[in-house]
Design an enzyme around this catalytic site. Structure first.
Site, PDB file in Angstrom:
ATOM      1  N   GLN A   1       0.871  -1.166   0.000  1.00  0.00           N
ATOM      2  CA  GLN A   1       0.000   0.000   0.000  1.00  0.00           C
ATOM      3  C   GLN A   1       0.906   1.213   0.000  1.00  0.00           C
ATOM      4  O   GLN A   1       2.095   1.087   0.259  1.00  0.00           O
ATOM      5  CB  GLN A   1      -0.891  -0.009   1.236  1.00  0.00           C
ATOM      6  CG  GLN A   1      -0.072  -0.106   2.521  1.00  0.00           C
ATOM      7  CD  GLN A   1      -0.904  -0.481   3.728  1.00  0.00           C
ATOM      8  OE1 GLN A   1      -2.031  -0.934   3.599  1.00  0.00           O
ATOM      9  NE2 GLN A   1      -0.342  -0.275   4.901  1.00  0.00           N
TER      10      GLN A   1
ATOM     11  N   ASP B   1       1.577  -8.143   5.117  1.00  0.00           N
ATOM     12  CA  ASP B   1       0.552  -7.400   5.830  1.00  0.00           C
ATOM     13  C   ASP B   1      -0.775  -7.486   5.069  1.00  0.00           C
ATOM     14  O   ASP B   1      -0.825  -7.236   3.861  1.00  0.00           O
ATOM     15  CB  ASP B   1       1.018  -5.939   5.905  1.00  0.00           C
ATOM     16  CG  ASP B   1       0.173  -5.101   6.831  1.00  0.00           C
ATOM     17  OD1 ASP B   1       0.231  -5.320   8.057  1.00  0.00           O
ATOM     18  OD2 ASP B   1      -0.554  -4.215   6.316  1.00  0.00           O
TER      19      ASP B   1
ATOM     20  N   GLU C   1      -0.530 -12.464   7.083  1.00  0.00           N
ATOM     21  CA  GLU C   1      -1.213 -11.845   8.222  1.00  0.00           C
ATOM     22  C   GLU C   1      -2.654 -11.602   7.825  1.00  0.00           C
ATOM     23  O   GLU C   1      -3.046 -10.505   7.455  1.00  0.00           O
ATOM     24  CB  GLU C   1      -0.533 -10.523   8.606  1.00  0.00           C
ATOM     25  CG  GLU C   1      -1.088  -9.929   9.887  1.00  0.00           C
ATOM     26  CD  GLU C   1      -1.598  -8.489   9.756  1.00  0.00           C
ATOM     27  OE1 GLU C   1      -1.711  -7.835  10.775  1.00  0.00           O
ATOM     28  OE2 GLU C   1      -1.903  -8.036   8.626  1.00  0.00           O
TER      29      GLU C   1
ATOM     30  N   LYS D   1       3.495   1.758  16.715  1.00  0.00           N
ATOM     31  CA  LYS D   1       3.321   2.125  15.304  1.00  0.00           C
ATOM     32  C   LYS D   1       3.455   3.630  15.108  1.00  0.00           C
ATOM     33  O   LYS D   1       3.805   4.092  14.020  1.00  0.00           O
ATOM     34  CB  LYS D   1       1.917   1.709  14.820  1.00  0.00           C
ATOM     35  CG  LYS D   1       1.881   0.338  14.192  1.00  0.00           C
ATOM     36  CD  LYS D   1       0.731   0.162  13.189  1.00  0.00           C
ATOM     37  CE  LYS D   1      -0.617   0.216  13.878  1.00  0.00           C
ATOM     38  NZ  LYS D   1      -1.701  -0.207  12.938  1.00  0.00           N
ATOM     39  N   TYR D   2       3.107   4.400  16.133  1.00  0.00           N
ATOM     40  CA  TYR D   2       3.052   5.856  15.962  1.00  0.00           C
ATOM     41  C   TYR D   2       4.114   6.603  16.770  1.00  0.00           C
ATOM     42  O   TYR D   2       4.133   7.821  16.775  1.00  0.00           O
ATOM     43  CB  TYR D   2       1.657   6.370  16.353  1.00  0.00           C
ATOM     44  CG  TYR D   2       0.547   5.574  15.721  1.00  0.00           C
ATOM     45  CD1 TYR D   2       0.326   5.646  14.342  1.00  0.00           C
ATOM     46  CD2 TYR D   2      -0.245   4.718  16.484  1.00  0.00           C
ATOM     47  CE1 TYR D   2      -0.680   4.884  13.753  1.00  0.00           C
ATOM     48  CE2 TYR D   2      -1.238   3.959  15.898  1.00  0.00           C
ATOM     49  CZ  TYR D   2      -1.453   4.037  14.532  1.00  0.00           C
ATOM     50  OH  TYR D   2      -2.436   3.291  13.948  1.00  0.00           O
TER      51      TYR D   2
END
Lengths: 690, 690
Positions: free
Chosen positions: B342, B412, B441, B551-552
């Protein structure tokens, strides 16, 4: 001819335009097994790749697993091609159980080989309509959704094969959407007319299809029927003053046919009618030596008078046999013959083809045996000696009887002959005449029983006679109706000339009633062996076989006297067959479903057929509640999942007992009292709600 | 009696000489689906015809249903052809459960495509030996049996490829049998040496064989391994005096590798290491706007610095990355990369290939969405726009990293891309390099998860994290070990950066211990996400995700301090991986089997590997007993079916707890006490009986 189903849509593109899965093997380099929209586990299918079966009028569940990535809506069709070449397209519905399984129930109405393929597509209108509806509601992306809708409808309007009126409407709607306002977008996203247009003829992209699969559809008698077995030599047999017996004949046996027909049976099955050997002939009760006048087992086939293509001279001539067949036909009965591929030592095959048997080093022919036991009235064929010669002869025998008008064969012990032989024989016979049916008498291990069905037998005896408790019957009836129904059709015989179970021996008359009711309603094919009406329940001690077995002697039965004395089951059998005739739900195999009771002997099941398939426009629903303990009175509560036939839980409805005429108001929980001695079973018709 | 039937020969003929099932379809006229001796349901096989899988060293159950008519004895072999072309023949044993199923467990020792076919034959010596034994005992047919035996042995002696000594012995025995006496016949019918001669090289007639089937054998890492997931940017990240954070790099992250290796892990898996977009970058805790210094989600791939083939400049250069890989290899760790197909709005693909995305009527590119929800830091690829172009680019990306030395990809969300794309990609990558492995996943519906495995993914995440009760685990672990193991290899991750289950949130440290013990022993592949050692169990309220999700943001963790304070799970993980390394039974998938306890929270299972497969000459048996209620102490009785590893019921044996060293004497019923707070799980090694 067209298949009948709940929904049908007009033509999609022809199959040739749709990309299919191009290879059956994963190992062709560069060829993928999956399609753009996956279509997996297509069904009906038989494990191992054997051909699935159905019968004319059978409601067949078609299913496939299909899904796509993301949230876009897909649609799934099955395209059927009938034996006569007519195509039809049926929309599947997604199950709501999270399994990505799509299903449609379809009844096939033409005998022969059907082809089917599943087709999946991205349903672009449904995807847009869903997104437009929720986005307008959320107040986001409204102009974009309107513009996307306009684009979609304009494209659909340009499809040349849409009717002009439809194309005009689509252009009008597209123009409205082009204005971009929320109200119009929302209105068209939820418009029933527009939805219907695209349901009938979707805007279908990413079209994907499976390969063609086949489904053999047999004539109705392969899947539906009530069978009656008898020994023609007993019907009309007379005990003479000198103590000898004069055999019944085809002509005297034919006199029994009107009674059998009046009981509502469809098939009259005759044990072997061929000459019987005299060498090592078995006497009464399977004794090793016959006495004068003992007729011998009809399974010891072959004598000086002939073999498998001959008739026992006591029974009559070929002309008499044909007259018997005609008499049966006149009564609406089809004749089934026994096919027992073995020979008495006196069979002409032994003289003409000793190479078809096993010759021992001492020059003798080997008897049938299970070492060290021997069966000295029988020589088994050795199918590996001259297989082509034996196969040709067996084919000739079958075709001989087919030419006489016999289209059903009950095959004795098929599991003692090579499986491959049956695959070849049945296929070869059916290639010439697809009406010919074979019933496998293979009371053997499950894998063998199932393999015989898979390679071609249209019907199979099963373990039914030995499944008597509630738990056993729930498991057994569910298994035959669902797990194996796509290739194995069980014929629920309640007894045979070889099988008198302990349940029947010791269950009294109630046992006979209970078993008849279950056999006649749980499956679409069942049978009885003559004498069942008379509650003949005395076994040879230590065996599961009648004493004074008819295999070795003549039987004299007073049918009418017994009925006049109220000591016959014939009235119940008559009633059961009448009920079967009136209720199409009982003439289906795969619609059996278990319900519950609080009593460990009260079995509950239903058979339901949706209105689309009954031919009357109304659904047909039967509930059977049976006390399977033949020695007791049981009171309990029955619990029904009424949603299976479309009645919400808790709602009440009327049921009518088809055996007694009693009418009750039932709902999902119901009191029952079943007295094994007077009324062991309810067969309830669900009356339609007004 | 088949002794005289058909042709006979010595050692099994080469496959080319054996008649096989000639067609995959029942509808080829004149071609039968069944062989002379039926061979049905060959396995390993995947429903739908996908290719079955195994890994080097995996013990694979081969099975087929085979039987013949009558009482003659059959034998069944499987003939394997290894990827390098070597043939081997393995005898199957009949199960004793009446299913006519024949099985053999075989461990395959070479990576690549194996071929297998089953072969059945009439075992004429075994048939004779059985009949001769029982007939001599019964005193019947003795001369005939002796003569048949003489004939059989004489024929076998004439087989040219039998060794001379064997042929001589057979002639001697044949001569003895020709005398015809009972004692000789009985003795030779039960002679062990003769039986062994014909077991090794049967007198085999009616030879039948299946088609060739294939089985893909992957390298060991496809099926066995302990995974450790981390964010390299957190390892060595430093909070500066001005409050900003200096990212960790490949070089600083490499310093963590010795610890990970010391814990016994095999694979170090890195979340995406590519440049991260800035447009609509997510802030901490998945907020819509990032603040200055927020590093953004590594799944928002692509920025001015590059896309999927680039490295995040904060992490280092291509040289640094290769150095990281080398450092990992030095520690015995293999690197796995994330493959998340993506793009952030800043990805070079957006500029160079806008046609790979979905452009809306307003000219904008569509965000990822689940209407009406949108994910504005992500543009999904539209695989139906220029499918060839996209496929070629994805292949290029994978091959780019393969060239850097990466052979494992954690994919992913594969279920949001077309299934067909994965089938193509994995096959194409593996054609060039069969060592490359893909882990799916796909936390999605069962049909989709299974289909991804079937089309090629070598490993799959699964529902393991959500199966926490005893009943759930029994069902789940049995299903993955047996129902789907032939095509799906579950990787039992205990947590991920996206999944912090309620069980872990609310189960305290005991929950962490219990889940690690089960994951490490119930399946051969498992994983943890960094921080599991530290019992990080606080979720963002209302979610199943860590608060302050890595993740952030950067995470700062004091691994060594926690362990020094006794607040780390690292010692347990180290112990578990040591146990896995020492016990080959734990490195198998299909040998899981449930046993019982009287407590509804005490899960019991065993993993057993027969001596033939352990490499030590001794069997390896592990019993795991786990209290899965992390809040309680449980005392109960464990019930074991010890016959599964060859110990008769009731016999006692020693077990050693591999976690504590405790030794007990156990038998089939055993008392256990499991305190969730101190010792929630026993991992017991069954000591060999002396």
């Amino acid at each position: 001819m067209a298949a009948r189903a709940g929904t049908r849509s007009s033509a999609l593109r022809s199959p040739a335009q749709i990309p299919t899965r191009a290879a059956a093997s994963a190992d062709v380099p560069g060829v993928l097994r999956t399609t753009r929209i996956p279509l997996l586990d297509p069904s009906p299918a038989v494990p191992g790749g054997f051909t699935p079966k159905a019968f004319v009028g059978e409601v067949v569940p078609f299913s496939v697993v299909s899904f796509r990535e993301g949230h876009d809506v897909i649609g799934v069709h099955v395209r059927l091609t009938s034996p006569s070449g007519e195509e039809s397209l049926h929309r599947l519905r997604a199950r709501t159980d999270g399994t990505d399984t799509w299903t449609a129930d379809i009844a096939l109405d033409e005998q022969g080989v059907w082809r089917y393929r599943f087709e999946a597509f991205s349903d672009d209108f449904a995807t847009w309509a869903h997104a437009a509806e929720v986005k307008v509601a959320a107040g986001v992306d409204i102009p974009v959704m309107a513009a996307l809708g306009a684009e979609l409808l304009t494209g659909a309007a340009a499809e040349k094969d849409r009717p002009a009126a439809q194309r005009k409407r689509l252009l009008t709607d597209a123009a409205a959407l082009a204005e971009g306002d929320a109200a119009t977008t929302s209105a068209l996203a939820t418009d029933a007319g527009l939805a219907q247009i695209f349901r009938d003829r979707p805007i279908a992209t990413l079209r994907s299809a499976t390969d063609d699969h086949v489904l053999h559809v047999d004539r109705v008698a392969a899947g539906v029927g009530a069978w009656y077995e008898f020994f023609p030599r007993s019907e009309g047999a007379k005990r003479m003053k000198d103590g000898t017996v004069k055999s019944g004949t085809f002509r005297t046996a034919a006199k029994r046919l009107p009674d059998v027909a009046a009981m509502g049976f469809d098939v009259i099955y005759l044990v072997p009618v061929h000459p019987i050997g005299t060498t090592n002939r078995k006497g009464r009760n399977n004794t090793l030596t016959a006495e004068d006048g003992d007729p011998g087992s009809p399974y010891a086939i072959g004598a000086a008078e002939g073999g498998h293509d001959a008739l026992h001279p006591d029974l009559g001539t070929a002309q008499d046999f044909r007259a018997f067949i005609r008499a049966a036909q006149k009564e609406g009965l089809e004749v089934a013959l026994d096919l027992a591929l073995q020979a008495s030592p006196d069979h002409p095959w032994v003289r003409d083809h000793p190479e078809w048997f096993t010759t021992l080093p001492d020059g003798t022919i080997a008897y049938a045996e299970n070492p060290p036991k021997k069966y000295q009235d029988i020589y088994p064929l050795n199918f590996d000696n001259d297989p082509e010669g034996i196969a040709a002869e067996m084919l000739r025998v079958v075709q001989h009887w087919v030419a006489q008008g016999v289209k059903i064969f009950r095959v004795d012990n098929p599991h003692t002959k090579p499986l491959q032989f049956w695959e070849w024989l049945i296929r070869t016979v059916n290639a010439a005449d697809p009406d010919v049916l074979f019933l496998a008498e293979a009371f053997t291990r499950p894998a063998v029983m199932r393999a015989l069905a898979a390679v071609g037998f249209q019907q199979s005896y099963s373990y039914f006679t030995w499944r008597n408790t509630k738990a056993e019957l729930e498991e057994f009836l569910t298994s035959i109706s669902h797990d194996t129904a796509v290739y194995m059709r069980p014929n629920l015989f309640v007894n045979t000339h070889d099988i008198l179970t302990e349940y029947l021996q010791f269950g009294g008359r109630a046992a006979y009633r209970i078993r008849a009711c279950i056999a006649a309603t749980a499956g679409p094919v069942y049978g009885v062996y003559a004498g069942y009406e008379l509650f003949e329940n005395v076994a040879r001690p230590g065996s599961e076989e009648n004493i004074d077995n008819e295999k070795y002697e003549y039987k004299f039965r007073d049918w009418h006297g017994a009925e006049a004395r109220g000591e016959s089951l014939a009235p119940l059998l008559r009633r059961l067959n009448t009920i079967r005739a009136a209720h199409p739900a009982l003439r289906q195999l795969r619609n059996f479903s278990v319900h519950w009771s609080d009593d460990d002997a009260v079995l509950v099941y239903s058979k339901h057929l949706a209105a689309a398939f009954t031919g009357t426009g109304r659904p047909d629903t039967i509930i059977v509640v049976a006390n399977v303990d033949p020695h007791s009175v049981r009171e309990t509560t029955v619990h029904l999942d009424t949603t299976r036939w479309g009645i919400p839980l808790g709602e009440s409805f009327e049921v009518e007992d088809l055996l007694t005429g009693a009418v009750w108001t039932w709902s999902d929980h119901n009191y029952v009292r079943l007295d094994a001695f007077t009324e062991p079973v309810h067969i309830l018709k669900v009356r339609e709600r007004s």
